[in-house]
Design a protein around this motif. Structure first.
Motif, PDB file in Angstrom:
ATOM      1  N   MET A   1       0.842  -1.176   0.000  1.00  0.00           N
ATOM      2  CA  MET A   1       0.000   0.000   0.000  1.00  0.00           C
ATOM      3  C   MET A   1       0.891   1.245   0.000  1.00  0.00           C
ATOM      4  O   MET A   1       1.840   1.331   0.756  1.00  0.00           O
ATOM      5  CB  MET A   1      -0.906  -0.025   1.237  1.00  0.00           C
ATOM      6  N   LYS A   2       0.545   2.204  -0.840  1.00  0.00           N
ATOM      7  CA  LYS A   2       1.330   3.427  -0.931  1.00  0.00           C
ATOM      8  C   LYS A   2       1.111   4.291   0.301  1.00  0.00           C
ATOM      9  O   LYS A   2       0.109   4.165   1.004  1.00  0.00           O
ATOM     10  CB  LYS A   2       0.934   4.224  -2.179  1.00  0.00           C
ATOM     11  N   LYS A   3       2.079   5.183   0.534  1.00  0.00           N
ATOM     12  CA  LYS A   3       2.006   6.097   1.675  1.00  0.00           C
ATOM     13  C   LYS A   3       0.720   6.923   1.625  1.00  0.00           C
ATOM     14  O   LYS A   3       0.061   7.112   2.643  1.00  0.00           O
ATOM     15  CB  LYS A   3       3.234   7.011   1.677  1.00  0.00           C
ATOM     16  N   GLU A   4       0.374   7.415   0.424  1.00  0.00           N
ATOM     17  CA  GLU A   4      -0.846   8.212   0.274  1.00  0.00           C
ATOM     18  C   GLU A   4      -2.076   7.413   0.685  1.00  0.00           C
ATOM     19  O   GLU A   4      -2.946   7.926   1.383  1.00  0.00           O
ATOM     20  CB  GLU A   4      -1.008   8.684  -1.173  1.00  0.00           C
ATOM     21  N   LYS A  10      -5.941   6.383   7.302  1.00  0.00           N
ATOM     22  CA  LYS A  10      -5.853   6.943   8.653  1.00  0.00           C
ATOM     23  C   LYS A  10      -6.813   8.117   8.831  1.00  0.00           C
ATOM     24  O   LYS A  10      -7.412   8.277   9.895  1.00  0.00           O
ATOM     25  CB  LYS A  10      -4.418   7.399   8.946  1.00  0.00           C
ATOM     26  N   ILE A  11      -6.946   8.951   7.789  1.00  0.00           N
ATOM     27  CA  ILE A  11      -7.877  10.083   7.854  1.00  0.00           C
ATOM     28  C   ILE A  11      -9.298   9.572   8.079  1.00  0.00           C
ATOM     29  O   ILE A  11     -10.028  10.075   8.932  1.00  0.00           O
ATOM     30  CB  ILE A  11      -7.800  10.936   6.566  1.00  0.00           C
ATOM     31  N   ARG A  12      -9.665   8.561   7.322  1.00  0.00           N
ATOM     32  CA  ARG A  12     -11.017   7.994   7.428  1.00  0.00           C
ATOM     33  C   ARG A  12     -11.252   7.332   8.784  1.00  0.00           C
ATOM     34  O   ARG A  12     -12.390   7.231   9.239  1.00  0.00           O
ATOM     35  CB  ARG A  12     -11.252   6.997   6.303  1.00  0.00           C
ATOM     36  N   GLU A  13     -10.158   6.896   9.428  1.00  0.00           N
ATOM     37  CA  GLU A  13     -10.267   6.275  10.756  1.00  0.00           C
ATOM     38  C   GLU A  13     -10.264   7.313  11.870  1.00  0.00           C
ATOM     39  O   GLU A  13     -10.387   6.970  13.030  1.00  0.00           O
ATOM     40  CB  GLU A  13      -9.120   5.278  10.963  1.00  0.00           C
ATOM     41  N   GLY A  14     -10.072   8.597  11.503  1.00  0.00           N
ATOM     42  CA  GLY A  14     -10.152   9.665  12.503  1.00  0.00           C
ATOM     43  C   GLY A  14      -8.832  10.257  12.945  1.00  0.00           C
ATOM     44  O   GLY A  14      -8.821  11.069  13.875  1.00  0.00           O
ATOM     45  N   ASP A  15      -7.723   9.889  12.330  1.00  0.00           N
ATOM     46  CA  ASP A  15      -6.422  10.461  12.691  1.00  0.00           C
ATOM     47  C   ASP A  15      -6.395  11.923  12.255  1.00  0.00           C
ATOM     48  O   ASP A  15      -6.433  12.255  11.073  1.00  0.00           O
ATOM     49  CB  ASP A  15      -5.298   9.684  11.997  1.00  0.00           C
ATOM     50  N   LYS A  16      -6.335  12.834  13.227  1.00  0.00           N
ATOM     51  CA  LYS A  16      -6.422  14.263  12.944  1.00  0.00           C
ATOM     52  C   LYS A  16      -5.162  14.825  12.268  1.00  0.00           C
ATOM     53  O   LYS A  16      -5.234  15.841  11.589  1.00  0.00           O
ATOM     54  CB  LYS A  16      -6.715  15.030  14.229  1.00  0.00           C
ATOM     55  N   ASP A  17      -4.024  14.197  12.438  1.00  0.00           N
ATOM     56  CA  ASP A  17      -2.780  14.694  11.854  1.00  0.00           C
ATOM     57  C   ASP A  17      -2.508  14.146  10.455  1.00  0.00           C
ATOM     58  O   ASP A  17      -1.677  14.691   9.733  1.00  0.00           O
ATOM     59  CB  ASP A  17      -1.598  14.325  12.758  1.00  0.00           C
ATOM     60  N   ALA A  18      -3.182  13.100  10.066  1.00  0.00           N
ATOM     61  CA  ALA A  18      -2.891  12.430   8.795  1.00  0.00           C
ATOM     62  C   ALA A  18      -3.160  13.331   7.592  1.00  0.00           C
ATOM     63  O   ALA A  18      -2.392  13.311   6.621  1.00  0.00           O
ATOM     64  CB  ALA A  18      -3.707  11.137   8.674  1.00  0.00           C
ATOM     65  N   GLY A  20      -2.887  16.579   7.379  1.00  0.00           N
ATOM     66  CA  GLY A  20      -1.763  17.521   7.297  1.00  0.00           C
ATOM     67  C   GLY A  20      -0.543  16.889   6.658  1.00  0.00           C
ATOM     68  O   GLY A  20       0.126  17.505   5.830  1.00  0.00           O
ATOM     69  N   HIS A  21      -0.259  15.651   7.039  1.00  0.00           N
ATOM     70  CA  HIS A  21       0.877  14.940   6.450  1.00  0.00           C
ATOM     71  C   HIS A  21       0.648  14.661   4.966  1.00  0.00           C
ATOM     72  O   HIS A  21       1.581  14.706   4.166  1.00  0.00           O
ATOM     73  CB  HIS A  21       1.145  13.623   7.182  1.00  0.00           C
ATOM     74  N   LEU A  22      -0.597  14.377   4.601  1.00  0.00           N
ATOM     75  CA  LEU A  22      -0.919  14.057   3.211  1.00  0.00           C
ATOM     76  C   LEU A  22      -0.721  15.257   2.287  1.00  0.00           C
ATOM     77  O   LEU A  22      -0.177  15.119   1.197  1.00  0.00           O
ATOM     78  CB  LEU A  22      -2.363  13.554   3.119  1.00  0.00           C
ATOM     79  N   VAL A  23      -1.121  16.437   2.730  1.00  0.00           N
ATOM     80  CA  VAL A  23      -1.086  17.613   1.849  1.00  0.00           C
ATOM     81  C   VAL A  23       0.114  18.522   2.078  1.00  0.00           C
ATOM     82  O   VAL A  23       0.357  19.432   1.275  1.00  0.00           O
ATOM     83  CB  VAL A  23      -2.388  18.445   1.977  1.00  0.00           C
ATOM     84  N   LYS A  24       0.877  18.290   3.122  1.00  0.00           N
ATOM     85  CA  LYS A  24       1.973  19.188   3.500  1.00  0.00           C
ATOM     86  C   LYS A  24       2.924  19.477   2.341  1.00  0.00           C
ATOM     87  O   LYS A  24       3.239  20.640   2.068  1.00  0.00           O
ATOM     88  CB  LYS A  24       2.752  18.584   4.676  1.00  0.00           C
TER      89      LYS A  24
END
Length: 185
Positions: A1-4, A10-18, A20-24
């Motif tokens: 599975m790719k990092k993206e 993780k975003i869909r599971e509720g990780d609030k920081d994910a 930010g990491h995806l679009v940074k």
């Protein structure tokens, strides 16, 4: 599975920081893309904010996205065009210094980095003198290193249309550079 894909999960599971990491890593170039369309710092920031909001909502709605980067640029492009149509402004402002210079391991001196940054800013200013239909594909190809196929997906245009706009844009850019005496052959 790719990092993206992992970050989207993780975003869909509720990780609030994910998110930010995806679009940074995409923010500065997405801002420049919006700026090329809107030619205004404030409007580019608004379009980017709208794109971020739209991207987050789409991720949470489980929208299918196979390649996040071109998909996100398509959202930025769409939101920028929407804002352009809404405001219908034609003013040109100075380039924002939002795009941050990234170091390359210390191999270049500070003076060389400053010269490179100034050259890049001068070239972007020349690219801004082109029509939007020519400046955007050139920027995405040479500054964001997107393929012609990715650009055609982002802009929703045929690949041959993108190629011809880039060709015409490069010809016009050569004239702009020659007329401005900034660069000589």
């Amino acid at each position: 599975m790719k990092k993206e894909d992992e970050l989207v999960k993780k975003i869909r599971e509720g990780d609030k920081d994910a998110f930010g990491h995806l679009v940074k890593d995409l923010l500065s170039s997405a801002y420049q893309t919006a700026f090329l369309i809107l030619r205004s710092k404030e409007h580019a920031e608004d379009a980017l904010q709208n794109a971020l909001e739209g991207a987050y909502i789409s991720i949470m709605k489980n929208s299918d996205m196979t390649h996040f980067k071109p998909w996100f640029y398509r959202v930025v492009y769409s939101k920028s065009i929407d804002l352009y149509r809404k405001n219908n402004r034609h003013g040109v402002t100075e380039l924002d210094d939002y795009h941050q210079q990234e170091g390359d391991g210390g191999f270049n001196s500070a003076q060389q980095l400053i010269i490179q940054k100034e050259n890049k800013q001068e070239m972007l200013a020349c690219i801004l003198e082109l029509k939007k239909e020519q400046s955007l594909p050139i920027y995405l190809h040479y500054y964001e290193e997107m393929s012609i196929k990715e650009i055609s997906l982002v802009l929703g245009e045929n690949m041959n249309t993108v190629k011809s706009r880039m060709k015409r844009g490069k010809q016009m850019l050569a004239r702009v550079l020659k007329d401005s005496n900034r660069y000589t052959e």
